[in-house]
Design a protein around this motif. Structure first.
Motif, PDB file in Angstrom:
ATOM      1  N   ARG A   1      32.457  42.894  50.672  1.00 24.85           N
ATOM      2  CA  ARG A   1      31.803  42.887  49.607  1.00 24.85           C
ATOM      3  C   ARG A   1      32.577  42.993  48.399  1.00 24.85           C
ATOM      4  O   ARG A   1      33.801  43.393  48.082  1.00 24.85           O
ATOM      5  N   ARG A   2      32.155  42.121  47.286  1.00 28.26           N
ATOM      6  CA  ARG A   2      33.106  41.834  46.129  1.00 28.26           C
ATOM      7  C   ARG A   2      32.936  43.340  45.371  1.00 28.26           C
ATOM      8  O   ARG A   2      32.130  43.928  45.320  1.00 28.26           O
ATOM      9  N   ASN A   3      34.103  43.585  44.767  1.00 25.66           N
ATOM     10  CA  ASN A   3      34.285  44.913  44.017  1.00 25.66           C
ATOM     11  C   ASN A   3      35.021  44.415  42.645  1.00 25.66           C
ATOM     12  O   ASN A   3      35.694  45.360  42.201  1.00 25.66           O
ATOM     13  N   LEU A   4      34.306  43.468  42.047  1.00 26.33           N
ATOM     14  CA  LEU A   4      34.972  42.715  40.820  1.00 26.33           C
ATOM     15  C   LEU A   4      33.639  42.423  40.024  1.00 26.33           C
ATOM     16  O   LEU A   4      32.928  41.928  40.595  1.00 26.33           O
ATOM     17  N   TYR A   5      33.795  43.058  38.701  1.00 26.97           N
ATOM     18  CA  TYR A   5      32.764  42.814  37.929  1.00 26.97           C
ATOM     19  C   TYR A   5      33.082  42.098  36.774  1.00 26.97           C
ATOM     20  O   TYR A   5      34.262  42.020  36.062  1.00 26.97           O
TER      21      TYR A   5
ATOM     22  N   LEU B   1      30.302  35.508  45.679  1.00 24.84           N
ATOM     23  CA  LEU B   1      30.637  36.319  46.775  1.00 24.84           C
ATOM     24  C   LEU B   1      32.088  36.749  46.592  1.00 24.84           C
ATOM     25  O   LEU B   1      32.622  37.891  47.070  1.00 24.84           O
ATOM     26  N   TRP B   2      32.820  36.303  45.801  1.00 22.04           N
ATOM     27  CA  TRP B   2      34.249  36.492  45.556  1.00 22.04           C
ATOM     28  C   TRP B   2      34.636  37.023  44.161  1.00 22.04           C
ATOM     29  O   TRP B   2      35.729  37.633  43.994  1.00 22.04           O
ATOM     30  N   LEU B   3      34.007  36.570  43.231  1.00 19.19           N
ATOM     31  CA  LEU B   3      34.173  36.619  41.663  1.00 19.19           C
ATOM     32  C   LEU B   3      32.773  36.969  41.135  1.00 19.19           C
ATOM     33  O   LEU B   3      31.870  36.724  41.582  1.00 19.19           O
TER      34      LEU B   3
ATOM     35  N   GLY C   1      38.935  32.357  39.134  1.00 20.17           N
ATOM     36  CA  GLY C   1      39.900  32.963  40.117  1.00 20.17           C
ATOM     37  C   GLY C   1      41.162  32.686  39.873  1.00 20.17           C
ATOM     38  O   GLY C   1      42.188  32.624  40.710  1.00 20.17           O
TER      39      GLY C   1
END
Ligand code: SAM
Length: 377
Positions: free
Chosen positions: A217-221, A158-160, A330
């Motif tokens: 919403r996470r925006n990191l891939y 959800l974060w990473l 993180g």
């Protein structure tokens, strides 16, 4: 949320590893940490200025624990309850370390210094190991000590960009942690609800559905956290071919489709043993959903995670590095990793993701701790 350190509530970090829980506990000051492992202790000291006692938690006495802690965090060893491993449960030797921690909390209690907040982090397998009895036993112990107890299943995804579901048992006593009237997704998952339903009446009476808002919403891939292609340690042609030969026909098809898509596509992959037609076979399993698979410790025979990049008809493969693993947990770039890749990967594979702890701290633990009225905000 910024708290001046002299007014910050004190936290203890048990089974501290590289200290990622402490880094996520924003607003708290870690005054004491403990870990038995020399490599982990070195990593902790390289990244923290506080005090770490290196040794078995069973060997600690209350006299060695300073101050008046508001919170005790315990990421107790999970190997014995891991879904990936043998399900020996909390009675097994390693997870038994939890009881060494709990004995110490009781000793602090006897001195009137028992922490009002206790957090246990573990794999979600704890919800069902021993037929659910391990989880029930932990919750019962806390309820009997006067805590309200509840559990949240939080996935680092959800974060990473890493799939890493973990269980957080939160216990509070004598302070008002925010609660809900009943379970709410995503943190009160079906597995948590099922485990709650198996508790005995007295433990269920002490249960709390802790309130914690889901993040934006996470925006990191995964691709965003990888080292630059230039200079990365790519496999040679033979090694790449041998690795890709382990892919199932379906996974190979997906990879070929990605390679011919004209775009750069990045996959994370693990080798896994699968049973096919009654035979054990090694398979390379790839995911193209922008997430890394759950980081695991390379000890105990689990293979390392691979990065596979398909671009312009070309496919390249390499191992995920310890620094990339640290980003997937993180950690900032200045976090000091051990010298060897293997030690770095072991440290990260065992750890808790920092933004998950931060979300728990800022959304639930710190507001409850500040509600004690002993601390200035
Ligand atoms: C799941 S890891 C926790 C890692 C930590 N949360 C982090 O973020 O790095 C469990 C840790 O417990 C430590 N440990 C295992 N048995 C112990 C014991 N009896 N006493 C103290 N520490 C122990 C291990 O060395 C390991 O670092």
């Amino acid at each position: 949320m910024t708290i001046r350190s002299r007014t910050a509530p004190e936290a203890l970090e048990f089974f501290a590893g590289g200290g990622l829980a402490g880094l996520g506990l924003s607003g708290f000051e870690v005054t004491f940490a403990n870990d038995i492992d020399a490599m982990k202790a070195r990593a902790w000291r390289a990244n923290h200025s506080g005090r770490l006692h290196e040794g078995d938690v069973w060997g600690l006495t209350a006299a060695e624990v300073p101050g008046r802690p508001t919170l005790a965090w315990a990421s107790s060893p999970c190997q014995d309850v891991s879904l990936a491993g043998a399900r020996a449960g909390l009675g097994a030797r390693r997870s038994g370390a939890f009881w060494g921690f709990w004995r110490l909390m009781q000793a602090l209690d006897a001195e009137g210094r028992g922490p009002p907040i206790v957090v246990i982090e573990n794999v979600v397998g704890l919800l069902t190991s021993g037929g659910g009895e391990d989880f029930a036993t932990v919750c019962r112990a806390m309820a009997e000590a006067g805590y309200r107890v509840g559990a949240l299943e939080m996935d680092a995804a959800l974060w990473l960009p890493q799939s890493r579901p973990r269980l957080f048992i939160v216990a509070m006593r004598g302070l008002g942690g925010a609660t809900l009237g009943g379970p709410v997704e995503p943190f009160h998952s079906a597995r948590v609800r099922a485990a709650h339903a198996r508790l005995d009446d007295a433990t269920r009476a002490a249960w709390a559905w802790w309130s914690l808002a889901a993040p934006a919403r996470r925006n990191l891939y995964l691709a965003d956290l990888l080292d630059a292609d230039d200079g990365a340690d790519w496999f040679g042609a033979d090694q790449t071919r041998a690795l890709l030969a382990l892919a199932s026909p379906l996974h190979r098809q997906r990879l070929d489709a990605a390679a011919s898509s004209g775009e750069r596509r990045v996959a994370a992959a693990y080798r896994r043993v699968r049973v096919e037609a009654g035979r054990k076979v090694q398979r390379l399993e790839m995911r193209f959903d922008g997430l890394a698979g759950c980081l695991r410790t390379p000890a105990g025979g689990s293979s390392r995670q691979y990065v596979i990049v398909a671009e312009g008809g070309r496919i390249r493969a390499r191992r995920l590095t310890a620094r990339e693993a640290a980003r997937l947990m993180g950690l900032p770039e200045d976090y000091r990793l051990p010298g060897s890749e293997n030690a770095g990967l072991k440290l990260m594979g065992d750890a808790v993701a920092v933004p998950v702890v931060r979300a728990l701290s800022e959304g639930l633990l710190l507001p409850a701790a500040l509600g004690l009225g002993r601390f200035a905000a």
